[in-house]
Motif scaffolding. Sequence first.
Motif, PDB file in Angstrom:
ATOM      1  N   GLY A   1      37.141  51.718  38.196  1.00 26.72           N
ATOM      2  CA  GLY A   1      37.299  50.969  39.436  1.00 26.72           C
ATOM      3  C   GLY A   1      38.189  51.681  40.428  1.00 26.72           C
ATOM      4  N   VAL A   2      39.323  52.168  39.955  1.00 31.45           N
ATOM      5  CA  VAL A   2      40.260  52.847  40.856  1.00 31.45           C
ATOM      6  C   VAL A   2      39.686  54.179  41.326  1.00 31.45           C
ATOM      7  CG1 VAL A   2      42.558  53.877  41.018  1.00 31.45           C
ATOM      8  CG2 VAL A   2      42.263  51.687  39.855  1.00 31.45           C
ATOM      9  N   ALA A   3      38.995  54.895  40.441  1.00 34.13           N
ATOM     10  CA  ALA A   3      38.452  56.211  40.798  1.00 34.13           C
ATOM     11  C   ALA A   3      37.296  56.121  41.787  1.00 34.13           C
ATOM     12  CB  ALA A   3      38.005  56.948  39.538  1.00 34.13           C
ATOM     13  N   LEU A   4      36.617  54.985  41.850  1.00 36.94           N
ATOM     14  CA  LEU A   4      35.525  54.827  42.824  1.00 36.94           C
ATOM     15  C   LEU A   4      36.041  54.810  44.260  1.00 36.94           C
ATOM     16  CD1 LEU A   4      33.256  52.222  40.995  1.00 36.94           C
ATOM     17  CD2 LEU A   4      32.606  54.554  41.642  1.00 36.94           C
ATOM     18  N   LEU A   5      37.315  54.395  44.440  1.00 33.47           N
ATOM     19  CA  LEU A   5      38.021  54.497  45.723  1.00 33.47           C
ATOM     20  C   LEU A   5      37.514  53.553  46.801  1.00 33.47           C
ATOM     21  CD1 LEU A   5      38.388  58.397  45.959  1.00 33.47           C
ATOM     22  CD2 LEU A   5      40.059  56.745  45.085  1.00 33.47           C
ATOM     23  N   THR A   6      36.579  52.678  46.487  1.00 31.77           N
ATOM     24  CA  THR A   6      36.171  51.668  47.467  1.00 31.77           C
ATOM     25  C   THR A   6      37.133  50.485  47.361  1.00 31.77           C
ATOM     26  OG1 THR A   6      34.647  50.621  45.896  1.00 31.77           O
ATOM     27  CG2 THR A   6      33.746  52.331  47.350  1.00 31.77           C
ATOM     28  N   PRO A   7      37.388  49.771  48.453  1.00 31.41           N
ATOM     29  CA  PRO A   7      38.355  48.665  48.409  1.00 31.41           C
ATOM     30  C   PRO A   7      38.074  47.646  47.305  1.00 31.41           C
ATOM     31  CG  PRO A   7      37.805  49.165  50.677  1.00 31.41           C
ATOM     32  CD  PRO A   7      36.892  50.008  49.836  1.00 31.41           C
ATOM     33  N   LEU A   8      36.816  47.240  47.141  1.00 31.93           N
ATOM     34  CA  LEU A   8      36.497  46.242  46.125  1.00 31.93           C
ATOM     35  C   LEU A   8      36.746  46.767  44.723  1.00 31.93           C
ATOM     36  CD1 LEU A   8      33.196  44.625  47.508  1.00 31.93           C
ATOM     37  CD2 LEU A   8      35.452  43.570  47.363  1.00 31.93           C
ATOM     38  N   ALA A   9      36.307  47.997  44.461  1.00 28.10           N
ATOM     39  CA  ALA A   9      36.462  48.564  43.120  1.00 28.10           C
ATOM     40  C   ALA A   9      37.929  48.765  42.772  1.00 28.10           C
ATOM     41  CB  ALA A   9      35.701  49.884  43.021  1.00 28.10           C
ATOM     42  N   VAL A  10      38.724  49.240  43.727  1.00 32.79           N
ATOM     43  CA  VAL A  10      40.149  49.460  43.475  1.00 32.79           C
ATOM     44  C   VAL A  10      40.852  48.134  43.188  1.00 32.79           C
ATOM     45  CG1 VAL A  10      42.322  50.228  44.506  1.00 32.79           C
ATOM     46  CG2 VAL A  10      40.255  51.603  44.807  1.00 32.79           C
ATOM     47  N   GLN A  11      40.536  47.113  43.959  1.00 30.83           N
ATOM     48  CA  GLN A  11      41.130  45.801  43.707  1.00 30.83           C
ATOM     49  C   GLN A  11      40.768  45.283  42.319  1.00 30.83           C
ATOM     50  OE1 GLN A  11      41.126  42.910  47.187  1.00 30.83           O
ATOM     51  NE2 GLN A  11      39.801  44.493  48.047  1.00 30.83           N
ATOM     52  N   GLY A  12      39.492  45.418  41.963  1.00 29.15           N
ATOM     53  CA  GLY A  12      39.055  44.958  40.646  1.00 29.15           C
ATOM     54  C   GLY A  12      39.698  45.734  39.523  1.00 29.15           C
ATOM     55  N   GLY A  13      39.821  47.049  39.686  1.00 24.87           N
ATOM     56  CA  GLY A  13      40.430  47.874  38.654  1.00 24.87           C
ATOM     57  C   GLY A  13      41.880  47.492  38.405  1.00 24.87           C
ATOM     58  N   MET A  14      42.647  47.325  39.475  1.00 22.41           N
ATOM     59  CA  MET A  14      44.058  46.963  39.304  1.00 22.41           C
ATOM     60  C   MET A  14      44.208  45.559  38.714  1.00 22.41           C
ATOM     61  SD  MET A  14      46.227  48.634  42.428  1.00 22.41           S
ATOM     62  CE  MET A  14      45.340  47.836  43.757  1.00 22.41           C
ATOM     63  N   ALA A  15      43.385  44.610  39.175  1.00 24.93           N
ATOM     64  CA  ALA A  15      43.460  43.248  38.639  1.00 24.93           C
ATOM     65  C   ALA A  15      43.098  43.220  37.160  1.00 24.93           C
ATOM     66  CB  ALA A  15      42.527  42.327  39.432  1.00 24.93           C
ATOM     67  N   HIS A  16      42.210  44.125  36.734  1.00 21.83           N
ATOM     68  CA  HIS A  16      41.782  44.137  35.323  1.00 21.83           C
ATOM     69  C   HIS A  16      42.925  44.537  34.396  1.00 21.83           C
ATOM     70  CE1 HIS A  16      38.499  43.552  32.607  1.00 21.83           C
ATOM     71  NE2 HIS A  16      38.638  44.743  32.053  1.00 21.83           N
TER      72      HIS A  16
END
Length: 498
Positions: free
Chosen positions: A330-345
């Motif tokens: 999620g974080v490596a995808l660098l899109t706002p949604l993916a980064v938010q999801g990765g950190m929340a996970h």
Amino acid sequence: MTGIIESARVLLPVAFTLLAPLFIWLNRGNQNRREAMSFIAGALTFASVLSLAPQVLAGNIWKYTLFEIMPGITVTFMADGLSLIFGLVASFLWMLATSYNIGYMRSLDEHAQTRYYVCFAVAIFGAEGVALSANVFTLYLFYEVITVFTYPLVAHHQDDEGFGGARKYIVYLMGTSKLFLLPAMVMTYVLLGHLDFALGDVVTGMFPPDVVAKHPLAVTVTYVLYIAGIGKAALMPFHNWLPSAMVAPTPVSALLHAVAVVKAGVFCVCRIILSGFGVTVMDQLGLGIPTACVAAFTLTAASFIALTKDDLKARLAYSTVAQLSYVVCGVALLTPLAVQGGMAHIAHHAFSKITLFFAAGAIYVATHLKKISLMDGLGRKMPWTFGAFAIASLSMIGMPPVCGFVSKWYIVNGALQAGQIIIFLAFMLSTALNAGYFVPVIYRAFFREPRPEDDHFHHYKEAPLSMVIPLCATGAISVLLGLYPALFMDFVRVFGKF
């Protein structure tokens, strides 16, 4: 505009966790007082981290430099949105884990309990230090503290199996940190003259444009060394230490897989990508998608391996390998949604996975069963334990209304936002595989008839309340975070200015 609050108050969580092992050892002659020290330290640590939240949510960052080693290398602490996600989870779950530890260690009359509690506390000290690190040097110090003081926990049983698993654990984690992470830190210092993270800036990071333009290969190699050096993130091929560490007592497995060790790993990846290199440099050098692809492969392969495991802890171990890669991807995808999801996970996975390991330990204490194939009908004797296990399993699969659904929804949509269809398909396949290895456990427990050859079935009952209450609490919190995701998403948003 991000405000920096220079205050020693940010040291309090580290100070409480540093003093906890001392007080646990001083009260070694009285097990009630000894374990009370863990409760008190956990509560004080959680309260001190929580007290930092209002200013962080207001867009400010706490910071304090303890001392300087040499120009550009300091021991400095800070608290931002990402820090509080990890810091709050580690301190809160420490309190619940202490209750669980009491039931587990006393029920099995485990040896060396004082050593166990001391090392457990030092591991949380390392986790809080990692969470609050303001630069690579500080992060590296506490990263290694976690490794060193969890080794005795993995080797706790002190038999051939325990020492073998612990040996692999220390070789993998120390080997990757010394071979890759330490050189990455040296290269960063050579390139920049300092090791400070970019506070409040996930866009530009700590590498100025002129350095990237002049030394693109060196910056790329530095990044690769960082990712390879953070072995605690369990990206393949540096993942095998994690299932090998299953020889440890189940509460230690919960610590390794949900609280301190692996969460420190994925936290460090998030910090290096976002506060170290930043979205601009990651995009400019094309570093994000290759990292996401490695993570996507890891989560798919680990899910396939989990399907083959009959030992419950082994299945949960490979599930952890897969779930950690959701954060990295999620974080490596660098899109706002993916980064938010990765950190929340980071938080969402912690509460759900510790529930699963708590349940596995409760099953073992109550029945001494480890194999899934032997658990037919057991849900009728242990409904609270298997009910919590079912809830946490739904979170791992990504089913609403449990919290795993929220973070995975963001990550999957982030993959589509990035136009990465193959990674999206890997997520979908992994979700199906998650269902494939969790649903049979629940089905066996609740819907299969007990095995006729199991003469002890009618004597089985729930584990002690000191174990059942924490696992039910973490299961309930997993649902609460699914219904009210803002509890952690607010920290995510303020960190990335989403």
